[in-house]
Design a protein around this motif. Structure first.
Motif, PDB file in Angstrom:
ATOM      1  N   GLY A  16      -2.574  -6.304   4.725  1.00  0.00           N
ATOM      2  CA  GLY A  16      -1.843  -6.143   5.975  1.00  0.00           C
ATOM      3  C   GLY A  16      -0.772  -5.082   5.824  1.00  0.00           C
ATOM      4  O   GLY A  16      -0.721  -4.360   4.815  1.00  0.00           O
ATOM      5  N   MET A  17       0.095  -4.986   6.800  1.00  0.00           N
ATOM      6  CA  MET A  17       1.147  -3.968   6.780  1.00  0.00           C
ATOM      7  C   MET A  17       1.959  -4.026   5.493  1.00  0.00           C
ATOM      8  O   MET A  17       2.208  -3.006   4.833  1.00  0.00           O
ATOM      9  CB  MET A  17       2.065  -4.143   7.991  1.00  0.00           C
ATOM     10  N   SER A  18       2.371  -5.220   5.087  1.00  0.00           N
ATOM     11  CA  SER A  18       3.236  -5.343   3.921  1.00  0.00           C
ATOM     12  C   SER A  18       2.536  -4.903   2.640  1.00  0.00           C
ATOM     13  O   SER A  18       3.089  -4.151   1.844  1.00  0.00           O
ATOM     14  CB  SER A  18       3.716  -6.794   3.796  1.00  0.00           C
ATOM     15  N   GLY A  19       1.314  -5.369   2.428  1.00  0.00           N
ATOM     16  CA  GLY A  19       0.578  -4.988   1.228  1.00  0.00           C
ATOM     17  C   GLY A  19       0.273  -3.509   1.167  1.00  0.00           C
ATOM     18  O   GLY A  19       0.357  -2.883   0.105  1.00  0.00           O
ATOM     19  N   LEU A  20      -0.094  -2.928   2.311  1.00  0.00           N
ATOM     20  CA  LEU A  20      -0.411  -1.497   2.353  1.00  0.00           C
ATOM     21  C   LEU A  20       0.811  -0.637   2.081  1.00  0.00           C
ATOM     22  O   LEU A  20       0.749   0.344   1.334  1.00  0.00           O
ATOM     23  CB  LEU A  20      -1.022  -1.143   3.707  1.00  0.00           C
ATOM     24  N   VAL A  21       1.937  -1.002   2.685  1.00  0.00           N
ATOM     25  CA  VAL A  21       3.168  -0.235   2.461  1.00  0.00           C
ATOM     26  C   VAL A  21       3.631  -0.400   1.020  1.00  0.00           C
ATOM     27  O   VAL A  21       4.124   0.551   0.398  1.00  0.00           O
ATOM     28  CB  VAL A  21       4.256  -0.666   3.459  1.00  0.00           C
ATOM     29  N   CYS A  22       3.453  -1.599   0.457  1.00  0.00           N
ATOM     30  CA  CYS A  22       3.808  -1.804  -0.945  1.00  0.00           C
ATOM     31  C   CYS A  22       3.005  -0.856  -1.834  1.00  0.00           C
ATOM     32  O   CYS A  22       3.563  -0.212  -2.730  1.00  0.00           O
ATOM     33  CB  CYS A  22       3.547  -3.260  -1.330  1.00  0.00           C
ATOM     34  N   ALA A  23       1.701  -0.755  -1.584  1.00  0.00           N
ATOM     35  CA  ALA A  23       0.857   0.145  -2.384  1.00  0.00           C
ATOM     36  C   ALA A  23       1.302   1.593  -2.227  1.00  0.00           C
ATOM     37  O   ALA A  23       1.362   2.352  -3.214  1.00  0.00           O
ATOM     38  CB  ALA A  23      -0.601  -0.007  -1.953  1.00  0.00           C
ATOM     39  N   MET A  24       1.618   1.983  -1.008  1.00  0.00           N
ATOM     40  CA  MET A  24       2.037   3.359  -0.757  1.00  0.00           C
ATOM     41  C   MET A  24       3.337   3.687  -1.488  1.00  0.00           C
ATOM     42  O   MET A  24       3.480   4.774  -2.090  1.00  0.00           O
ATOM     43  CB  MET A  24       2.201   3.576   0.748  1.00  0.00           C
ATOM     44  N   TYR A  25       4.283   2.758  -1.463  1.00  0.00           N
ATOM     45  CA  TYR A  25       5.564   3.024  -2.104  1.00  0.00           C
ATOM     46  C   TYR A  25       5.493   2.876  -3.618  1.00  0.00           C
ATOM     47  O   TYR A  25       6.287   3.502  -4.333  1.00  0.00           O
ATOM     48  CB  TYR A  25       6.659   2.130  -1.497  1.00  0.00           C
ATOM     49  N   LEU A  26       4.564   2.083  -4.123  1.00  0.00           N
ATOM     50  CA  LEU A  26       4.345   2.081  -5.565  1.00  0.00           C
ATOM     51  C   LEU A  26       3.863   3.448  -6.023  1.00  0.00           C
ATOM     52  O   LEU A  26       4.287   3.958  -7.070  1.00  0.00           O
ATOM     53  CB  LEU A  26       3.314   1.010  -5.941  1.00  0.00           C
ATOM     54  N   SER A  70       8.116  -9.533  12.265  1.00  0.00           N
ATOM     55  CA  SER A  70       7.825  -8.273  12.948  1.00  0.00           C
ATOM     56  C   SER A  70       7.115  -7.323  11.997  1.00  0.00           C
ATOM     57  O   SER A  70       7.138  -7.507  10.773  1.00  0.00           O
ATOM     58  CB  SER A  70       9.119  -7.615  13.446  1.00  0.00           C
ATOM     59  N   LEU A  71       6.484  -6.291  12.566  1.00  0.00           N
ATOM     60  CA  LEU A  71       5.864  -5.272  11.725  1.00  0.00           C
ATOM     61  C   LEU A  71       6.919  -4.532  10.909  1.00  0.00           C
ATOM     62  O   LEU A  71       6.670  -4.129   9.773  1.00  0.00           O
ATOM     63  CB  LEU A  71       5.069  -4.289  12.579  1.00  0.00           C
ATOM     64  N   GLU A  72       8.084  -4.358  11.475  1.00  0.00           N
ATOM     65  CA  GLU A  72       9.167  -3.720  10.733  1.00  0.00           C
ATOM     66  C   GLU A  72       9.527  -4.558   9.512  1.00  0.00           C
ATOM     67  O   GLU A  72       9.691  -4.031   8.402  1.00  0.00           O
ATOM     68  CB  GLU A  72      10.389  -3.532  11.620  1.00  0.00           C
ATOM     69  N   ALA A  73       9.649  -5.868   9.692  1.00  0.00           N
ATOM     70  CA  ALA A  73       9.972  -6.744   8.577  1.00  0.00           C
ATOM     71  C   ALA A  73       8.899  -6.675   7.500  1.00  0.00           C
ATOM     72  O   ALA A  73       9.197  -6.670   6.301  1.00  0.00           O
ATOM     73  CB  ALA A  73      10.139  -8.182   9.072  1.00  0.00           C
ATOM     74  N   ALA A  74       7.627  -6.610   7.917  1.00  0.00           N
ATOM     75  CA  ALA A  74       6.530  -6.518   6.960  1.00  0.00           C
ATOM     76  C   ALA A  74       6.626  -5.237   6.140  1.00  0.00           C
ATOM     77  O   ALA A  74       6.469  -5.244   4.913  1.00  0.00           O
ATOM     78  CB  ALA A  74       5.193  -6.574   7.690  1.00  0.00           C
ATOM     79  N   ALA A  75       6.863  -4.125   6.809  1.00  0.00           N
ATOM     80  CA  ALA A  75       6.960  -2.843   6.112  1.00  0.00           C
ATOM     81  C   ALA A  75       8.148  -2.812   5.160  1.00  0.00           C
ATOM     82  O   ALA A  75       8.027  -2.360   4.011  1.00  0.00           O
ATOM     83  CB  ALA A  75       7.059  -1.704   7.121  1.00  0.00           C
ATOM     84  N   LEU A  76       9.297  -3.302   5.599  1.00  0.00           N
ATOM     85  CA  LEU A  76      10.488  -3.298   4.744  1.00  0.00           C
ATOM     86  C   LEU A  76      10.293  -4.192   3.530  1.00  0.00           C
ATOM     87  O   LEU A  76      10.771  -3.878   2.436  1.00  0.00           O
ATOM     88  CB  LEU A  76      11.709  -3.754   5.552  1.00  0.00           C
ATOM     89  N   SER A  77       9.582  -5.293   3.702  1.00  0.00           N
ATOM     90  CA  SER A  77       9.304  -6.167   2.570  1.00  0.00           C
ATOM     91  C   SER A  77       8.406  -5.473   1.554  1.00  0.00           C
ATOM     92  O   SER A  77       8.643  -5.553   0.344  1.00  0.00           O
ATOM     93  CB  SER A  77       8.649  -7.460   3.059  1.00  0.00           C
ATOM     94  N   GLY A  78       7.374  -4.771   2.034  1.00  0.00           N
ATOM     95  CA  GLY A  78       6.500  -4.022   1.132  1.00  0.00           C
ATOM     96  C   GLY A  78       7.253  -2.947   0.378  1.00  0.00           C
ATOM     97  O   GLY A  78       7.063  -2.767  -0.837  1.00  0.00           O
ATOM     98  N   MET A  79       8.114  -2.218   1.082  1.00  0.00           N
ATOM     99  CA  MET A  79       8.941  -1.199   0.418  1.00  0.00           C
ATOM    100  C   MET A  79       9.834  -1.841  -0.637  1.00  0.00           C
ATOM    101  O   MET A  79       9.962  -1.338  -1.762  1.00  0.00           O
ATOM    102  CB  MET A  79       9.836  -0.503   1.444  1.00  0.00           C
ATOM    103  N   GLY A  80      10.480  -2.944  -0.255  1.00  0.00           N
ATOM    104  CA  GLY A  80      11.429  -3.593  -1.149  1.00  0.00           C
ATOM    105  C   GLY A  80      10.784  -4.064  -2.434  1.00  0.00           C
ATOM    106  O   GLY A  80      11.328  -3.850  -3.530  1.00  0.00           O
TER     107      GLY A  80
END
Length: 502
Positions: A112-122, A437-447
């Motif tokens: 999902g959004m969080s996992g994908l953003v986490c991969a991108m920021y890794l 929210s999608l914003e919360a998901a993305a920020l969590s992945g980044m974090g």
């Protein structure tokens, strides 16, 4: 179980470079960039309150003993040593007690959004990852879009739109805008009262949607990456610590080994996966999460619905529905995704309230026909109530599809960006950690990505400093039945609307 021991690893190697498992898995491999070498040492202690930089016992051969005197059992994997385990709560705590590879690889379960953003920021920090997702049609989790090609119908059947309030997320969204992946939804959105009373919400906070629906956005998030591999559909069913790494498998079929893992999904599947993982602290926090259930009804009509109009003569395109038990949201996907639409069917997404979802909840894998028919009838009746139409006067849809989101949205949260267990080298990311929210998901992945990278880059002398969220309390979440929209809170907007109209 086995005693604590120092586990030495050389430069990591990756089992997933060749196709494996059943032929139904779709794998996406990208050329690998030159990576930054990460030099570090991570030796993690063996209890929850204090940590030790040296393992119990000094000889790698022969029986080892904890201070409690338990003799080490032989590993089920032959002569190789397993990671140390310590009894904690209802399962045993994995304790990785050796250095990680200079080039760590992370396994991310959930696309999902969080996992994908986490991969991108890794990747931004020079770390490779593999994302495992269950999606048959694509990535995205709640970024779901369903198309019915023969009828040229398109529905966003999960996330409807999103807003932006955080500068980090704003930067990410700006990139999506430049790539043509998202745009602003300019249509009339508001609050709908029973009888057709419509209060348009001002567009002071931009509302964003995927240009071709939400799922294409999810599928494009990793399009610019070269250090991320995606495997789908894949249901990771077991996490096993072995030789200083996490070994992932699906019904007995190996899916690679990783220096750390990320749980980027939730609900009963995540709880089951974690129940015997050796991560009791992670599992305990995940179990504290409470999720709502929401029914989604996708319906297409030959003719436009008789919706309220704005003062400027624009038709309502989306509305948070008030005072109707069976409906909390309705949106015209056709007008949202194709503003210049002329003629042809109109595709609508209707969401129930959380109360209605709970009252009518059934196993989502096997919805009884009688339940589906009752829920559909009640939701269409709710549409009539919201629009102020006589009972049974709504045109019969030319297409319907009913879906139960059994684990739809979080209702409580620890209000932290991520959870990380440095002993088990495992973390959690997801919208629920900060909100819904999608914003919360993305920020969590980044974090979590940045926290993992910092952990990998440390010298390992103080792993306890990297423990995050393992004991945080949870708090109730406010918001709409379909999630939170930062900057679009109803009370604030209502005050603004009244001020504008005064």
């Amino acid at each position: 179980m086995t005693s604590a021991c120092r586990i030495l690893t050389s430069s990591c190697f990756f089992l997933n470079r060749q196709p494996f498992g059943t032929p139904t898995h779709e794998r996406f491999s990208f050329p690998i960039k030159t990576q930054h070498k990460l030099s570090f040492r991570a030796e993690i202690g063996t209890n929850d309150e204090t940590t030790s930089n040296s393992p119990k016992g000094t000889d790698m051969d022969g029986p080892k003993r904890y201070s409690g005197g338990k003799v080490r059992r032989k590993s089920s994997h032959g002569t190789s040593r397993r990671s140390a385990l310590k009894k904690t709560f209802s399962q045993e705590q994995v304790v990785f007690d050796g250095p990680i590879s200079d080039e760590p690889v992370v396994g991310i379960i959930g696309g999902g959004m969080s996992g994908l953003v986490c991969a991108m920021y890794l990747e931004k920090r020079g770390i490779r990852s593999t994302v495992f997702d269950t999606g048959n049609h694509g990535l995205g989790g709640r970024l779901g879009t369903r198309t019915v090609d023969e009828q040229q119908l398109m529905f966003d059947h999960a996330a409807q739109f999103f807003t932006v309030s955080d500068p980090q997320f704003a930067k990410l969204v700006d990139g999506w805008l430049k790539m043509g992946l998202v745009r602003q939804w300019e249509g009339a959105i508001g609050e709908l009262e029973p009888g057709g009373g419509f209060l348009q919400l001002p567009s002071c906070s931009p509302r964003y949607i995927g240009v071709q629906g939400m799922r294409p956005l999810a599928n494009s998030i990793l399009s610019q990456t070269s250090m991320v591999e995606v495997v789908r559909p894949s249901w990771i069913s077991k996490l096993e610590p072995y030789n200083g790494k996490w070994h992932l498998s699906e019904n007995g079929k190996p899916h690679g080994k990783f220096d750390a893992i990320v749980i980027a999904h939730n609900g009963k599947c995540a709880n089951k996966l974690l129940s015997s993982s050796g991560l009791p602290l992670i599992a305990k926090q995940m179990k504290r999460l409470e999720l709502s259930s929401i029914w989604a009804l996708l319906a297409a009509f030959d003719d436009p619905l008789p919706v309220p109009m704005t003062g400027d003569g624009a038709p309502m395109e989306g509305a948070f529905v008030k005072g109707v038990d069976s409906i909390s949201w309705m949106a015209n996907n056709t007008m949202k995704l194709s503003p210049a639409h002329k003629g042809g069917p109109h595709s609508w997404t209707f969401f129930s309230t959380a109360t209605f979802g709970k009252k009518n909840k059934v196993p989502q894998e096997n919805i009884p026909t009688v339940t589906a028919e009752r829920v559909k009838a009640l939701m269409l009746e709710g549409v009539e109530i919201g629009l102020g139409l006589p009972k049974s006067s709504l045109n019969i849809p030319i297409y319907t599809r009913l879906q139960l989101w059994g684990a739809a949205l979080p209702t409580n949260s620890p209000r932290i960006p991520c959870i990380f267990d440095p002993q088990g080298r495992a973390g959690i990311c997801g919208d629920w950690l900060l909100g819904s929210s999608l914003e919360a998901a993305a920020l969590s992945g980044m974090g979590l990505a940045n926290h993992l990278a910092d952990y990998f880059g440390s010298d390992g002398s103080s792993p306890e400093e990297f423990a995050v969220g393992l004991h945080n309390e949870f708090w109730p979440l406010d918001g709409k039945d379909i999630g939170q929209f930062p900057g679009l809170e109803s009370s604030e907007l209502t005050d603004k609307v009244l001020a504008i109209q005064a």
